[in-house]
Design a protein around this motif. Structure first.
Motif, PDB file in Angstrom:
ATOM      1  N   HIS A 256      -0.683  34.222 -43.322  1.00  0.00           N
ATOM      2  CA  HIS A 256      -1.543  34.744 -44.384  1.00  0.00           C
ATOM      3  C   HIS A 256      -0.797  35.771 -45.236  1.00  0.00           C
ATOM      4  O   HIS A 256      -0.800  35.691 -46.466  1.00  0.00           O
ATOM      5  CB  HIS A 256      -2.794  35.381 -43.779  1.00  0.00           C
ATOM      6  N   TYR A 257      -0.140  36.719 -44.577  1.00  0.00           N
ATOM      7  CA  TYR A 257       0.550  37.773 -45.335  1.00  0.00           C
ATOM      8  C   TYR A 257       1.792  37.246 -46.039  1.00  0.00           C
ATOM      9  O   TYR A 257       2.159  37.730 -47.119  1.00  0.00           O
ATOM     10  CB  TYR A 257       0.897  38.941 -44.413  1.00  0.00           C
TER      11      TYR A 257
ATOM     12  N   GLY B  40       2.700  20.827 -48.494  1.00  0.00           N
ATOM     13  CA  GLY B  40       3.729  19.961 -49.072  1.00  0.00           C
ATOM     14  C   GLY B  40       3.729  20.005 -50.590  1.00  0.00           C
ATOM     15  O   GLY B  40       4.784  20.027 -51.230  1.00  0.00           O
ATOM     16  N   LEU B  41       2.541  20.058 -51.167  1.00  0.00           N
ATOM     17  CA  LEU B  41       2.419  20.137 -52.623  1.00  0.00           C
ATOM     18  C   LEU B  41       2.947  21.471 -53.136  1.00  0.00           C
ATOM     19  O   LEU B  41       3.635  21.534 -54.163  1.00  0.00           O
ATOM     20  CB  LEU B  41       0.948  19.957 -53.031  1.00  0.00           C
TER      21      LEU B  41
ATOM     22  N   TRP C 285      -2.116  27.759 -53.729  1.00  0.00           N
ATOM     23  CA  TRP C 285      -2.092  29.068 -53.065  1.00  0.00           C
ATOM     24  C   TRP C 285      -3.491  29.411 -52.545  1.00  0.00           C
ATOM     25  O   TRP C 285      -3.676  29.755 -51.378  1.00  0.00           O
ATOM     26  CB  TRP C 285      -1.651  30.160 -54.033  1.00  0.00           C
ATOM     27  N   ALA C 286      -4.459  29.354 -53.479  1.00  0.00           N
ATOM     28  CA  ALA C 286      -5.827  29.758 -53.144  1.00  0.00           C
ATOM     29  C   ALA C 286      -6.436  28.878 -52.062  1.00  0.00           C
ATOM     30  O   ALA C 286      -7.154  29.367 -51.185  1.00  0.00           O
ATOM     31  CB  ALA C 286      -6.692  29.738 -54.402  1.00  0.00           C
ATOM     32  N   LEU C 287      -6.149  27.593 -52.114  1.00  0.00           N
ATOM     33  CA  LEU C 287      -6.721  26.677 -51.139  1.00  0.00           C
ATOM     34  C   LEU C 287      -6.263  27.005 -49.714  1.00  0.00           C
ATOM     35  O   LEU C 287      -7.046  26.935 -48.763  1.00  0.00           O
ATOM     36  CB  LEU C 287      -6.353  25.232 -51.488  1.00  0.00           C
TER      37      LEU C 287
ATOM     38  N   GLU D 218      -5.863  22.825 -43.324  1.00  0.00           N
ATOM     39  CA  GLU D 218      -5.731  23.131 -44.754  1.00  0.00           C
ATOM     40  C   GLU D 218      -4.265  23.282 -45.146  1.00  0.00           C
ATOM     41  O   GLU D 218      -3.847  22.834 -46.219  1.00  0.00           O
ATOM     42  CB  GLU D 218      -6.497  24.413 -45.092  1.00  0.00           C
ATOM     43  N   PHE D 219      -3.489  23.907 -44.285  1.00  0.00           N
ATOM     44  CA  PHE D 219      -2.065  24.067 -44.568  1.00  0.00           C
ATOM     45  C   PHE D 219      -1.385  22.710 -44.660  1.00  0.00           C
ATOM     46  O   PHE D 219      -0.581  22.457 -45.559  1.00  0.00           O
ATOM     47  CB  PHE D 219      -1.408  24.911 -43.480  1.00  0.00           C
ATOM     48  N   ARG D 220      -1.706  21.838 -43.727  1.00  0.00           N
ATOM     49  CA  ARG D 220      -1.121  20.491 -43.720  1.00  0.00           C
ATOM     50  C   ARG D 220      -1.501  19.724 -44.985  1.00  0.00           C
ATOM     51  O   ARG D 220      -0.698  18.959 -45.526  1.00  0.00           O
ATOM     52  CB  ARG D 220      -1.574  19.743 -42.468  1.00  0.00           C
TER      53      ARG D 220
END
Length: 230
Positions: A195-196, A144-145, A58-60, A138-140
């Motif tokens: 983000h939200y 998935g994890l 989440w934080a990443l 970063e999302f990519r």
């Protein structure tokens, strides 16, 4: 004296057994009747480190998405556009966040899972408009994890499925527009809403997990020492 102590212990054991068998007494693993959409099957307490809301993924991702406001306002500084301008660029394919009330943890997990799959597709549109975008990267790396963790917490994980290629294609076609400014605003709107979506989802799941842990601690077992003092 030994026989007297044994009698006390025997009485304590028998009283405990009667309490556990009494009508209305909480019994471990006993089935309960829960209203539709409520917390049935969510009664097992998790260690804080095992809770979904404690996952570092989440934080990443959120560390990257929270930079978007500054990036947007820097890009359109000369145009005088503020972040709130993106409120006008919402569209139906953006996934809805988990409601604050009357929504079970299981339902929220399903919504987060499906929503993240949709954002995986929508970010392809963002990358086309902004190649090398750091948020997309970063999302990519971590989505998935996070999606697999969310699915692992579901009780009815067989009900969720991946998007078909047809569905993915339709999502992207719905965003087509020939105007360069509109395409940029659409891309930024996707990043803003992502983000939200993550922030609210993490907050709601954390709240559900906290309530679940508190509920598990409401029944305090009676010890033998407490029984002997009576």
């Amino acid at each position: 004296m030994p026989s007297s102590l044994n009698a006390y212990l025997l009485s304590a054991v028998m009283l405990c057994a009667l309490l556990l068998c009494a009508p209305g007494a909480p019994v471990e693993d006993a089935p309960t009747n829960s209203p539709a959409g409520d917390h049935s099957g969510e009664e097992e307490e998790e260690r804080p480190s095992d809770q979904l809301s404690a996952s570092p993924f989440w934080a990443l991702i959120l560390d990257a998405t929270k930079q978007h406001k500054e990036e947007f306002e820097n890009e359109f500084k000369n145009d005088g556009l503020k972040y709130i301008y993106l409120e006008g660029y919402k569209f139906t394919s953006l996934p809805a966040c988990c409601p604050h009330y009357n929504f079970s943890k299981e339902a929220c997990l399903h919504r987060m899972f499906h929503g993240l799959l949709i954002y995986t597709v929508l970010l392809k549109y963002v990358e086309k408009e902004y190649p090398g975008n750091s948020i997309c990267k970063e999302f990519r790396n971590y989505s998935g994890l996070l999606i697999n963790l969310i699915k692992g917490k579901m009780r009815k994980r067989e009900q969720v499925t991946a998007l078909t290629s047809s569905q993915e294609g339709q999502l992207l076609r719905d965003l087509d527009n020939s105007a360069s400014f509109h395409r940029k605003m659409t891309a930024h709107s996707i990043l803003r809403q992502l983000h939200y979506f993550l922030l609210e989802g993490k907050r709601m799941i954390s709240r559900k997990e906290t309530r679940q842990s508190q509920a598990m601690r409401t029944v305090i077992p009676i010890t033998f020492n407490q029984m002997l003092k009576r």
